[in-house]
Design a protein around this motif. Structure first.
Motif, short mmCIF file in Angstrom:
data_model
loop_
_atom_site.label_atom_id
_atom_site.label_comp_id
_atom_site.label_asym_id
_atom_site.label_seq_id
_atom_site.Cartn_x
_atom_site.Cartn_y
_atom_site.Cartn_z
N ALA A 172 0.62 -1.45 -0.05
CA ALA A 172 -0.33 -0.08 0.00
C ALA A 172 0.33 1.56 -0.15
CB ALA A 172 -0.73 0.33 1.44
N LEU A 173 1.93 1.13 0.83
CA LEU A 173 2.57 2.70 1.04
C LEU A 173 3.50 2.41 -0.32
CD1 LEU A 173 4.27 2.15 4.34
CD2 LEU A 173 2.50 3.54 4.09
N GLU A 174 4.23 1.59 -0.67
CA GLU A 174 5.15 1.66 -1.97
C GLU A 174 4.25 1.87 -3.65
OE1 GLU A 174 7.23 -1.76 -2.41
OE2 GLU A 174 9.24 -0.53 -0.59
N LYS A 175 2.93 1.21 -3.29
CA LYS A 175 2.49 1.51 -4.58
C LYS A 175 2.17 2.74 -5.29
CE LYS A 175 -1.59 -1.20 -7.79
NZ LYS A 175 -2.42 -1.71 -8.07
N ASP A 176 0.80 3.74 -3.44
CA ASP A 176 -0.06 4.19 -4.23
C ASP A 176 1.04 5.72 -3.30
OD1 ASP A 176 -2.44 3.73 -5.83
OD2 ASP A 176 -2.23 2.23 -3.97
N VAL A 177 0.77 5.59 -1.59
CA VAL A 177 1.27 6.23 -1.16
C VAL A 177 2.38 7.44 -0.79
CG1 VAL A 177 1.41 7.39 1.64
CG2 VAL A 177 0.12 5.24 1.10
N LEU A 178 3.56 5.97 -1.26
CA LEU A 178 5.74 7.38 -1.95
C LEU A 178 5.42 7.26 -2.65
CD1 LEU A 178 6.63 4.88 0.48
CD2 LEU A 178 6.62 6.63 1.53
N PRO A 179 4.66 7.55 -3.58
CA PRO A 179 4.96 8.18 -5.34
C PRO A 179 3.84 9.57 -5.30
CG PRO A 179 4.08 5.39 -5.53
CD PRO A 179 4.12 6.10 -3.32
N ALA A 180 3.25 8.90 -4.29
CA ALA A 180 2.07 10.89 -4.14
C ALA A 180 2.97 11.73 -3.54
CB ALA A 180 1.25 10.79 -3.74
N ILE A 181 3.57 11.29 -2.37
CA ILE A 181 3.48 11.79 -1.23
C ILE A 181 5.02 12.05 -0.20
CG2 ILE A 181 0.76 12.84 -0.72
CD1 ILE A 181 0.99 11.20 1.94
N GLY A 182 5.50 10.82 -0.54
CA GLY A 182 6.99 10.19 -0.42
C GLY A 182 8.02 11.25 0.04
N HIS A 183 8.41 12.61 -0.57
CA HIS A 183 9.34 14.15 -0.83
C HIS A 183 8.99 14.53 0.10
CE1 HIS A 183 5.65 14.87 -3.82
NE2 HIS A 183 6.23 16.23 -3.08
N MET A 184 7.52 14.80 0.49
CA MET A 184 6.94 16.10 1.34
C MET A 184 7.97 15.54 2.77
SD MET A 184 2.86 16.16 -0.05
CE MET A 184 2.48 17.55 1.27
N PRO A 185 7.69 16.63 3.65
CA PRO A 185 7.88 16.03 4.90
C PRO A 185 6.43 15.90 6.29
CG PRO A 185 8.58 19.23 4.36
CD PRO A 185 7.47 17.50 3.60
N VAL A 186 7.21 14.62 6.93
CA VAL A 186 5.76 14.29 8.02
C VAL A 186 4.77 15.37 8.11
CG1 VAL A 186 5.22 12.93 9.52
CG2 VAL A 186 7.13 12.21 8.70
N LYS A 187 5.17 16.41 8.80
CA LYS A 187 4.34 17.35 9.52
C LYS A 187 3.33 18.36 7.83
CE LYS A 187 7.02 18.03 13.32
NZ LYS A 187 7.77 18.84 14.23
N ALA A 188 3.65 18.26 7.26
CA ALA A 188 3.51 18.87 6.15
C ALA A 188 1.86 17.97 4.84
CB ALA A 188 4.06 19.21 4.58
#
Length: 399
Positions: free
Chosen positions: A130-146
Motif C-alpha cells: 500500500a505504501l509503495e504503490k500509492d502513498v509514497l509515489p504521491a507524498i513520499g517526498h513531503m515533510p511528515v508534518k506537511a
C-alpha cells in the motif's frame, strides 16, 4: 580506507543478540552497528585520519534510524574523511536529524523496519504494498508534518477511480497506523488520515458482507501468528468451521461433545428452542477440540474465563481479540463467518438443494437433517467447508 564488508540486512540486524561484552558488526563504508550488553544497538562510523584509527563517531540508536538512513550518513562522513576532515563535529550537530524522519519516505521505511518487524509476513507485505504503490509515489517526498487530510483523500480518490474502494480504505488505514507510530515517537504532531472518515471512502452493507477466500486465508494467518491466547485462536477457527452463533460456541460445555463420533449436540434449553441442534464436526474441528480438552482449565466449559471461576468467557472476548489484532479486513464482524460459509458452500456443493436455495437457508437445511442420508450429507458438507478454509490458509502462506 575502510575494509570491505558484506552489507547487512534488516533481518540480520534484528537477529543480533547481546553478549557478555559489547561488539560491532560491519556493514561497509565505515558503517558498523554496535550491540550493547543490554541489547541496545547503536550505529557508529569507523574511520582513520592521517593513517591513525580514530574513535568511533556515533550516528544514533538503531530503533530510530533505518539502515538506509545510517548508510547515507556513513557515506556523508566518508566523503568528509576523504577530504581530510573529521566528521565528529558534524555528526554531533546533525545526530538525530535524519532519524527524526522529517520526510515521509524515510518515516515509512523506519516504520517498516521497526514497528513491522514483529508482524506476520502477510501483514508486512500488504502494508508495504500500500505504501509503495500509492502513498509514497504521491507524498513520499513531503515533510511528515506537511501532509494533510486533503493529500490522503486525493490518494484514496485515485485508488477508487481504479474501481478499488476497499483498497482505498485499506490504504487510508495504513497511513493512519503509520502516523500513530510517528506521533508516539514525537515525530509527528497530528494524524492526517484520522480525520478522513472511513465511510467517506468506502461503505459496505454488513448484512451482505462475505469474506473472500483470500480474506479468509489472510485473516487466519494473522490470527495464527498473533500473540493472543491459544484457546482464543482455536475458538475463532472453530467459529468459522462449525458455522454456529458466537454465543453457542463460547458457552459450550464438554458434556455437549462426543469427539469419538465427531458430533456436537447443543441442548434445546440453551438454544431456547424446541429441539437440540446437532453439529457434525470436521476432522479439523475435532483435532482442535481434542487439543483444548487436553489442556482444559475447566471441567465444564470449553472456553472458561481466565478469572478462575467456573464460567465461560464473556461474549465480547472474541470481538476484543479480533479488534486487538488490527486485521486489514474492512467492515467485518464475527457474525459474517456464518454468511461467508453459506455463500461459499453454495458455490462449492454439487447438490442441487444447496445451489437452488438461498445462501442463508443452507445452515437451516443442515440443522434440519433428520435421517441417516441427510446426516451423512451434512457431514460431507462440513468437511468440505473445513477443507476449503484450510486451502485458503495454505494459499496465503505460500504467497
Amino acid at each position: 580506507m575502510p575494509r570491505l564488508a558484506v552489507p547487512l540486512t534488516e533481518a540480520q540486524i534484528r537477529a543480533l543478540e547481546p553478549r557478555a561484552a559489547r561488539y560491532c558488526v560491519a556493514d561497509g563504508n565505515g558503517l558498523v552497528i554496535e550491540v550493547m550488553t543490554t541489547g541496545t544497538k547503536v550505529w557508529r562510523f569507523r574511520y582513520s585520519l592521517d593513517g591513525k584509527r580514530q574513535p568511533l563517531a556515533t550516528i544514533g540508536d538503531y530503533r530510530m534510524i533505518s539502515l538506509r538512513v545510517a548508510r547515507a550518513k556513513a557515506q556523508k562522513y566518508a566523503e568528509m574523511v576523504a577530504r581530510g576532515i573529521s566528521p565528529v563535529a558534524t555528526a554531533r550537530r546533525d545526530r538525530g536529524a535524519e532519524s527524526k524522519a522529517d520526510v515521509l519516505r524515510e518515516a515509512a521505511e523506519l516504520y517498516l523496519a521497526t514497528e513491522m518487524a514483529g508482524k506476520s509476513e502477510e501483514y508486512r507485505r500488504t502494508t508495504r504494498r500500500a505504501l509503495e504503490k500509492d502513498v509514497l509515489p504521491a507524498i513520499g517526498h513531503m515533510p511528515v508534518k506537511a501532509v494533510t487530510a486533503a493529500d490522503i483523500v486525493a490518494i484514496c480518490d485515485r485508488i477508487k477511480s481504479r474501481g478499488s474502494p476497499k483498497m482505498a480504505l485499506h490504504t487510508r488505514n495504513v497511513v493512519k497506523r503509520l502516523y500513530e507510530y510517528l506521533i508516539a515517537r514525537q515525530l509527528a504532531a497530528g494524524n492526517p488520515a484520522e480525520v478522513v472518515p472511513a465511510r467517506s471512502i468506502a461503505t459496505f452493507d454488513s448484512r451482505t458482507r462475505v469474506l473472500s477466500g483470500d480474506e479468509i486465508g489472510a485473516m487466519f494467518r494473522s490470527i495464527d501468528a498473533s500473540s493472543i491466547r491459544r484457546p482464543l485462536k482455536l475458538a475463532l477457527h472453530l467459529l468459522v468451521l462449525t458455522m454456529v452463533r458466537k454465543s453457542d460456541l463460547v458457552e459450550s460445555t464438554w458434556a455437549e461433545f462426543d469427539l469419538d463420533k465427531a458430533l456436537w449436540t447443543i441442548p434445546a434449553a440453551r438454544l431456547k428452542k424446541d429441539r437440540d441442534q446437532r453439529v457434525p464436526l470436521s476432522l479439523q474441528a475435532v483435532s482442535m477440540l481434542r487439543e483444548l480438552h487436553e489442556t482444559r482449565a475447566s471441567r465444564n466449559f470449553v472456553f472458561p474465563s481466565v478469572r478462575g471461576d467456573d464460567r465461560p468467557i464473556a461474549k465480547s472476548t472474541l470481538n476484543q481479540a479480533v479488534k486487538a489484532l488490527g486485521l486489514d479486513v474492512e467492515h467485518f464482524v464475527l457474525h459474517d463467518f456464518r454468511r461467508t460459509a453459506t455463500a461459499h458452500l453454495r458455490e462449492m456443493t454439487a447438490h442441487a438443494e444447496a445451489t437452488d436455495r438461498g445462501a442463508e437457508e443452507v445452515p437451516e437445511r443442515l440443522r434440519q437433517s433428520t435421517n441417516a442420508e441427510k446426516a451423512a450429507d451434512q457431514r460431507r458438507i462440513m468437511q468440505r467447508w473445513a477443507d476449503f478454509v484450510d486451502a485458503q490458509i495454505k494459499d496465503t502462506r505460500s504467497a
